[in-house]
Design a protein around this motif. Structure first.
Motif, short mmCIF file in Angstrom:
data_model
loop_
_atom_site.label_atom_id
_atom_site.label_comp_id
_atom_site.label_asym_id
_atom_site.label_seq_id
_atom_site.Cartn_x
_atom_site.Cartn_y
_atom_site.Cartn_z
N TYR A 133 0.84 -1.20 0.00
CA TYR A 133 0.00 0.00 0.00
C TYR A 133 0.88 1.25 0.00
N GLU A 134 1.95 1.19 -0.80
CA GLU A 134 2.85 2.33 -1.01
C GLU A 134 3.47 2.79 0.30
N GLN A 135 3.80 1.84 1.18
CA GLN A 135 4.33 2.18 2.48
C GLN A 135 5.79 2.63 2.40
N THR A 136 6.16 3.54 3.29
CA THR A 136 7.54 4.00 3.43
C THR A 136 7.94 3.88 4.90
N GLN A 137 9.23 3.81 5.15
CA GLN A 137 9.73 3.60 6.50
C GLN A 137 10.39 4.87 7.03
N GLY A 138 10.11 5.20 8.30
CA GLY A 138 10.73 6.34 8.95
C GLY A 138 9.88 7.59 8.88
N ALA A 160 11.48 9.19 25.53
CA ALA A 160 12.62 8.68 26.28
C ALA A 160 12.18 7.76 27.41
N GLU A 161 11.14 8.17 28.14
CA GLU A 161 10.66 7.36 29.27
C GLU A 161 10.18 5.99 28.80
N ASN A 162 9.53 5.95 27.66
CA ASN A 162 8.98 4.69 27.15
C ASN A 162 9.95 3.94 26.25
N GLU A 163 11.18 4.45 26.16
CA GLU A 163 12.25 3.81 25.38
C GLU A 163 11.85 3.58 23.93
N VAL A 164 11.18 4.59 23.36
CA VAL A 164 10.82 4.55 21.95
C VAL A 164 12.05 4.94 21.13
N PRO A 165 12.47 4.12 20.18
CA PRO A 165 13.65 4.48 19.37
C PRO A 165 13.43 5.81 18.65
N HIS A 166 14.32 6.76 18.89
CA HIS A 166 14.24 8.05 18.22
C HIS A 166 15.60 8.72 18.28
N GLN A 167 15.80 9.66 17.37
CA GLN A 167 17.03 10.44 17.33
C GLN A 167 16.67 11.92 17.36
N ILE A 168 17.25 12.67 18.30
CA ILE A 168 17.09 14.12 18.33
C ILE A 168 18.22 14.72 17.51
N LEU A 169 17.87 15.51 16.50
CA LEU A 169 18.85 15.91 15.49
C LEU A 169 19.01 17.42 15.42
N TYR A 192 13.82 12.07 14.58
CA TYR A 192 13.62 10.99 13.61
C TYR A 192 13.12 9.75 14.34
N LEU A 193 12.05 9.19 13.84
CA LEU A 193 11.43 7.98 14.40
C LEU A 193 11.60 6.86 13.37
N PRO A 194 12.68 6.07 13.48
CA PRO A 194 13.01 5.12 12.42
C PRO A 194 12.03 3.96 12.27
N GLN A 195 11.29 3.65 13.33
CA GLN A 195 10.37 2.51 13.26
C GLN A 195 8.96 2.91 12.84
N ASP A 196 8.69 4.21 12.77
CA ASP A 196 7.38 4.66 12.33
C ASP A 196 7.33 4.64 10.80
N GLU A 197 6.14 4.80 10.24
CA GLU A 197 5.99 4.63 8.80
C GLU A 197 4.81 5.42 8.27
N ALA A 198 4.59 5.32 6.98
CA ALA A 198 3.45 5.95 6.33
C ALA A 198 2.98 5.04 5.20
N GLY A 199 1.79 5.30 4.70
CA GLY A 199 1.27 4.47 3.61
C GLY A 199 -0.08 4.97 3.15
N ASN A 200 -0.54 4.41 2.06
CA ASN A 200 -1.79 4.80 1.41
C ASN A 200 -2.96 4.11 2.11
N CYS A 201 -3.66 4.88 2.93
CA CYS A 201 -4.75 4.31 3.75
C CYS A 201 -5.89 3.72 2.91
N PRO A 202 -6.46 4.45 1.93
CA PRO A 202 -7.56 3.84 1.16
C PRO A 202 -7.14 2.63 0.34
N LEU A 203 -5.89 2.63 -0.13
CA LEU A 203 -5.40 1.47 -0.87
C LEU A 203 -5.36 0.23 0.03
N PHE A 204 -4.86 0.40 1.24
CA PHE A 204 -4.86 -0.70 2.21
C PHE A 204 -6.29 -1.13 2.53
#
Length: 417
Positions: A133-138, A160-169, A192-204
């Protein structure tokens, strides 16, 4: 578990995910949708962001002052149409009370609990059925000014408290991740949130509709539910000119849910907040974003969906008209032009507007109601795509009599009791 006949009211991404998981659990499921296909309203042209790390309530510390400062500018993240609307001002008062730091922390934690679970469930569906569904990473969050970065500090602390992978840039780090960003637009830094993503909602959603149909879900389009009655053995739905019994009903009908629930004695403080998007063909791929970018100043998401760029954002309150507002479109085009000016001809974009059913505190309402056999999956606001798969699975588990895989504290109707 006893097999039940279950009606799902609403064919957006939330309703279709709910129907799929109910059918997977062995139930006889029908989806009733007033449009001619799935994903025709809030799911149709949203920002496409599936970012649990970014999922947060609109009610946040400093947000009322920030929005007031932009209210009368040519480009603004919020539009307010003055109206004598008691529901609007009641909602605004509730929203402002949720902007306190402690309330923000509670609400964001609840939302992220569901959003992280939902992302995992979404990935399981995607991998099992090999859905593209045209997904991308990050996901990259941008701060134009130091003031924007300061406003984001409570959210960064929770990451930070929840240990979510992220980079402050710093700005150089931001541009290393997204080299196509315009160099002349002010930039203070980013996250930057490397494990988050995006994608085409209606296609999915359309692909999952096909899968759900293959396991027995029936879809009834151009059908409107006018009312729901509780009966001794379940419920009865008034659909157009007919009356249809079911063992249970899940209401996932966006803003239409409010009018369906009110006769049952259930009132929810949900309000339609209008959002906008612009979708343009990419003309220079080397100048286009690699993945998803979020402009924190204007609250606009920039996502790459195959050969297109989508700009989505702006919150308009007090308007019931579907007319495109010039100020909202100017905001979208400004953000696209500021960050990726050579990627697309934004003036030739396809524009869209639709309402997001938003609750003042942020988290959705899922699960049972005081009315037996009536369940909810509503109020996801701008995070419906990010929470749909998890919400659908949780509701299907509850209807089936199973314990959900996550804690539903703060996600149910009882928080308004």
């Amino acid at each position: 578990m006893t097999q039940k006949q279950i009606a799902v009211v609403g064919g957006g991404v939330v309703g279709v995910c709910t129907a799929y998981f109910l059918a997977e659990a062995g139930h006889d499921v029908v989806v009733i949708e007033r449009h001619q296909n799935v994903a025709q309203e809030a799911s149709f042209a949203n920002g496409g962001i599936v970012a649990p790390g970014y999922a947060s309530p609109w009610a946040a510390p400093g947000m009322p002052r920030k929005l007031l400062s932009y209210l009368f500018r040519n480009e603004s993240p919020v539009l307010l149409k003055p109206a004598i609307d008691r529901a609007l001002w009641r909602w605004v008062r509730q929203w402002m009370s949720e902007c306190e730091l402690e309330r923000y922390r509670i609400n964001r934690t609840r939302m992220q609990r569901l959003a992280f679970y939902s992302r995992d469930v979404l990935r399981q569906i995607r991998e099992y059925y090999q859905i593209d569904y045209e997904q991308t990473q990050g996901v990259l969050q941008l701060f134009r000014t130091e003031k924007d970065r300061k406003l984001a500090e409570p959210g960064l602390a929770l990451l930070a408290e929840n240990e979510v992978p992220h980079q402050i840039l710093d700005p150089e780090g931001v541009r290393a991740i997204e080299p196509a960003l315009a160099s002349d637009t002010p930039l203070c830094g980013g996250v930057y949130l490397p494990q988050d993503e995006a994608g085409n909602c209606p296609l999915f959603t359309k692909r999952l509709k096909q899968i759900a149909s293959s396991i027995g879900v029936q879809f009834h389009f151009t059908s409107t539910v006018h009312g729901i009655e509780s009966e001794s053995r379940g419920v009865a739905l008034h659909v157009d000119d007919g009356r249809y019994p079911a063992d249970a009903v899940v209401i996932a009908a966006g803003m239409d849910s409010v009018s369906l629930l009110k006769p049952l004695g259930i009132q929810v403080p949900m309000y339609p907040v209008r959002g906008y998007s612009a979708t343009a063909l990419i003309k220079n791929f080397e100048h286009a974003p690699q993945a998803a970018v979020l402009d924190e100043t204007y609250r606009v998401a920039i996502t790459r969906l195959g050969g297109r760029i989508r700009l989505a954002g702006t919150a308009e309150l007090g308007s019931s008209s579907a007319k495109l507002r010039d100020r909202a479109l100017r905001t979208l085009l400004k953000v696209g032009g500021d960050w990726f000016p050579d990627a697309a001809n934004y003036a030739q974009a396809n524009f869209w507007t639709g309402t997001r059913p938003m609750l003042p505190d942020g988290p959705p309402l899922i699960g049972a109601t005081p009315i037996r056999s009536v369940y909810l999956n509503i109020g996801h606001g701008s995070n419906g795509w990010a929470m749909a798969a998890g919400s659908g699975k949780v509701v299907a588990d509850i209807v089936s009599g199973y314990a959900p895989e996550i804690d539903t504290d703060g996600l149910t109707l009882s928080r308004y009791g």
